[in-house]
Design a protein around this motif. Structure first.
Motif, PDB file in Angstrom:
ATOM      1  N   ASP A 103     -37.033  -1.927   3.306  1.00  0.00           N
ATOM      2  CA  ASP A 103     -38.332  -0.511   3.549  1.00  0.00           C
ATOM      3  C   ASP A 103     -38.959  -1.192   5.247  1.00  0.00           C
ATOM      4  O   ASP A 103     -39.091   0.186   5.509  1.00  0.00           O
ATOM      5  N   ASP A 104     -40.563  -1.619   4.107  1.00  0.00           N
ATOM      6  CA  ASP A 104     -41.467  -2.155   4.986  1.00  0.00           C
ATOM      7  C   ASP A 104     -41.579  -2.651   6.753  1.00  0.00           C
ATOM      8  O   ASP A 104     -42.488  -2.821   6.926  1.00  0.00           O
ATOM      9  N   ALA A 161     -36.869  -0.390   8.788  1.00  0.00           N
ATOM     10  CA  ALA A 161     -36.328  -0.944   7.795  1.00  0.00           C
ATOM     11  C   ALA A 161     -35.158  -2.727   8.058  1.00  0.00           C
ATOM     12  O   ALA A 161     -34.452  -2.029   8.717  1.00  0.00           O
ATOM     13  N   VAL A 162     -35.613  -3.492   7.066  1.00  0.00           N
ATOM     14  CA  VAL A 162     -34.168  -4.387   7.021  1.00  0.00           C
ATOM     15  C   VAL A 162     -33.716  -4.288   5.975  1.00  0.00           C
ATOM     16  O   VAL A 162     -33.674  -4.577   4.957  1.00  0.00           O
ATOM     17  N   SER A 170     -44.245  -3.300  -0.233  1.00  0.00           N
ATOM     18  CA  SER A 170     -44.503  -1.960  -0.466  1.00  0.00           C
ATOM     19  C   SER A 170     -43.262  -1.066  -0.341  1.00  0.00           C
ATOM     20  O   SER A 170     -43.526   0.215  -0.321  1.00  0.00           O
ATOM     21  N   GLN A 171     -42.263  -1.303   0.087  1.00  0.00           N
ATOM     22  CA  GLN A 171     -41.696  -0.779  -0.455  1.00  0.00           C
ATOM     23  C   GLN A 171     -40.010  -0.776  -0.309  1.00  0.00           C
ATOM     24  O   GLN A 171     -39.936  -2.025  -1.325  1.00  0.00           O
ATOM     25  N   LYS A 172     -38.996  -0.079  -1.143  1.00  0.00           N
ATOM     26  CA  LYS A 172     -37.819  -0.316  -1.142  1.00  0.00           C
ATOM     27  C   LYS A 172     -36.854  -1.663  -0.693  1.00  0.00           C
ATOM     28  O   LYS A 172     -36.810  -2.321   0.251  1.00  0.00           O
ATOM     29  N   VAL A 173     -36.717  -2.857  -1.463  1.00  0.00           N
ATOM     30  CA  VAL A 173     -35.861  -4.251  -0.845  1.00  0.00           C
ATOM     31  C   VAL A 173     -34.080  -3.218  -0.912  1.00  0.00           C
ATOM     32  O   VAL A 173     -33.790  -3.493  -2.178  1.00  0.00           O
TER      33      VAL A 173
END
Length: 91
Positions: free
Chosen positions: A33-34, A57-58, A13-16
């Motif tokens: 970032d999810d 965030a990962v 759902s957010q930036k990879v």
């Protein structure tokens, strides 16, 4: 190799911010970032499982050399180790 797009894996759902292939090329792991880590089937593009446990965030993911574990690093200041086959958090 032509440089042509081979596939697109959709699910975060957010930036990879980080992706890596398993040693045998059968799987892809991604961190977002999810706060999630996802394992994908590289051939079918299907999501195999989602690993949840990070609180932020990962930014980094990798498979172990034997493919049995995944390591992830997050902005939450934690490094986690997961069993690739089950998704269970090891450390």
């Amino acid at each position: 190799a032509t440089g042509a797009l081979v596939c697109t894996m959709v699910g975060h759902s957010q930036k990879v911010g980080s992706v890596a292939f398993s040693w045998d090329g059968k799987f892809v792991v991604s961190g977002s970032d999810d706060g999630s880590v996802k394992i994908w089937d590289a051939k079918t593009e299907a999501e195999v499982r989602t690993l949840r446990g990070h609180m932020d965030a990962v930014h980094s993911v990798a498979f172990s050399a034997d493919g049995r574990c995944i390591v992830s690093g997050s902005q939450d200041l934690d490094v986690k180790i997961w069993e690739a086959e089950t998704g269970a958090e090891v450390h």
